[in-house]
Write an enzyme that holds these catalytic residues in place. Structure first.
Site, mmCIF file in Angstrom:
data_model
loop_
_atom_site.group_PDB
_atom_site.id
_atom_site.type_symbol
_atom_site.label_atom_id
_atom_site.label_comp_id
_atom_site.label_asym_id
_atom_site.label_seq_id
_atom_site.Cartn_x
_atom_site.Cartn_y
_atom_site.Cartn_z
ATOM 1 N N LYS A 113 0.803 -1.225 0.000
ATOM 2 C CA LYS A 113 0.000 0.000 0.000
ATOM 3 C C LYS A 113 0.835 1.274 0.000
ATOM 4 C CE LYS A 113 -4.239 -1.967 1.824
ATOM 5 N NZ LYS A 113 -5.067 -2.249 2.980
ATOM 6 N N LYS A 194 -9.488 -8.206 -7.514
ATOM 7 C CA LYS A 194 -10.650 -8.533 -6.693
ATOM 8 C C LYS A 194 -11.636 -7.375 -6.624
ATOM 9 C CE LYS A 194 -9.733 -7.336 -1.913
ATOM 10 N NZ LYS A 194 -11.046 -6.814 -1.579
ATOM 11 N N LYS A 197 -14.611 -2.596 -2.175
ATOM 12 C CA LYS A 197 -15.579 -1.525 -1.930
ATOM 13 C C LYS A 197 -14.975 -0.147 -2.106
ATOM 14 C CE LYS A 197 -15.692 -2.837 2.828
ATOM 15 N NZ LYS A 197 -14.330 -2.672 3.353
#
Ligand code: ATP
Ligand code: MG
Length: 327
Positions: A113, A194, A197
């Site tokens: 990240k 994937k 959200k």
């Protein structure tokens, strides 16, 4: 009795991926009377990335109602909002002071990240320690996680073990419960990644709040290959295989069973079937959700949940403070 704990971050609306990969397996675990489950909204974790305050506020409550609408039973499962338990960050800080910079910065998720970014928050480095506090305050035996989160359960275990050796027995050592092959639902527009959200392009993501017609359209518009034969092959046919997984779980039928039925009938018919079963399932979830909102049941569920979570955390927090010499 075994205690299990799971949390989802309100970084976007709950998706079909979250339902299939996290909530629905939890509903199954809930059937076993030997399992005691704690399920929380990981709102403090959501803050590791900027969230629009007005959106976040409403979303937190929607998460709770959606958990229940998806079949989580508040009589059996303790549901709470993480930030309403003020003991957790205190425990987290004390754990931070017992964690080495080296071990925190070795976390794969942190590396991924932060890679290539000039500016990322310290929270991105330390959130696994907050996660350790989430797990350790309640002496969770098992943490159901996808394989990508396993390292975080391991660091929680390492920190607990170090703390116990240094200060005396305080925390139970948790284990991860790796959800078996754990069907990962892929993005409909890019089936190599994937469904998430926090994804910005909504065309590839089915939110549990989506309008039913929009869900139908998204599935009909899902990216597929052009060979027009319906069969399962994740490597060469990721789009069709993803839709087969979705159709299978939404209809409670085997992937092979559906693939055999639609093998030669063309993608259009197969997609229509997948859309139909998905819409039906999400419709029943949305109906229950609306009912929960109208009756105001959620406030009572939250009040009971946070009371229980706080009681457990208060006791642990006092013990931890005493162990390290705070008064
Ligand atoms: P974000 O984009 O903010 O990371 P997310 O959709 O990945 O959001 P998380 O809050 O990170 O959701 O994860 C919550 C739970 O949902 C985890 O148990 C994770 O394994 C599961 N999950 C998330 N996405 C999927 C997916 N596409 N398929 C199956 N399970 C998923
Ligand atoms: Mg995620």
């Amino acid at each position: 009795m075994k205690r299990l704990l799971t949390g989802l971050k309100p970084t976007g609306e709950l998706t079909l991926g979250n339902y299939i990969g996290a909530i629905s397996p939890l509903v199954k675990l809930q059937e076993d009377k030997e399992n005691e489950i704690l399920l929380f909204v990981a709102d403090l974790h959501a803050l590791t990335v900027f969230q629009e305050p007005s959106l976040l506020r409403d979303r937190i409550k929607r998460f709770v109602a959606m958990y229940v609408a998806c079949g989580v039973d508040p009589e059996r499962t303790t549901i709470y909002i993480q930030s309403q338990n003020e003991y957790i960050p205190v425990i987290s800080w004390i754990l931070e002071c017992n964690t080495y910079y080296g071990e925190a910065s070795r976390m794969i998720q942190f590396k991924e990240k932060s890679k290539g970014k000039e500016n990322f928050t310290v929270g991105l480095l330390t959130y696994p320690i907050l996660m350790a506090a989430d797990i350790l305050y309640c002496d969770a035996d098992y943490v159901p996680v996808g394989i990508d989160q396993n390292q975080h359960v391991e660091i929680a275990r390492d920190i607990a073990d170090r703390f116990n050796k240094r200060y005396g027995d305080t925390f139970k050592l948790p284990s991860s419960l790796i959800t078996k092959q754990g069907t990962k639902i892929k993005d409909l527009k890019d089936p190599t990644k994937k469904m998430s959200k926090s994804e910005e392009n909504p065309a590839g993501v089915i939110s549990l709040f989506d309008d039913l017609n929009a869900i139908h359209k998204k599935i009909m518009g899902a990216t597929t290959d052009s060979d027009n034969a319906v069969y399962f092959d994740e490597e060469n046919k990721p789009g069709i295989s993803n839709l087969l997984n979705i159709a299978s779980i939404m209809s409670d039928r085997d992937v092979d069973d559906i693939a055999n039925e639609y093998r030669n009938s063309g993608y259009g018919n197969f997609k229509r079937y997948c859309a139909e079963v998905t819409v039906n399932k999400i419709k029943s979830i949305q109906d229950r959700y609306n009912e929960l909102i109208e009756t105001g049941e959620i406030d009572k569920i939250l009040k009971d949940g946070i009371e229980k979570s706080r009681l457990i955390a208060k006791e642990k927090c006092e013990l931890v403070k005493e162990r390290v010499g705070l008064i």
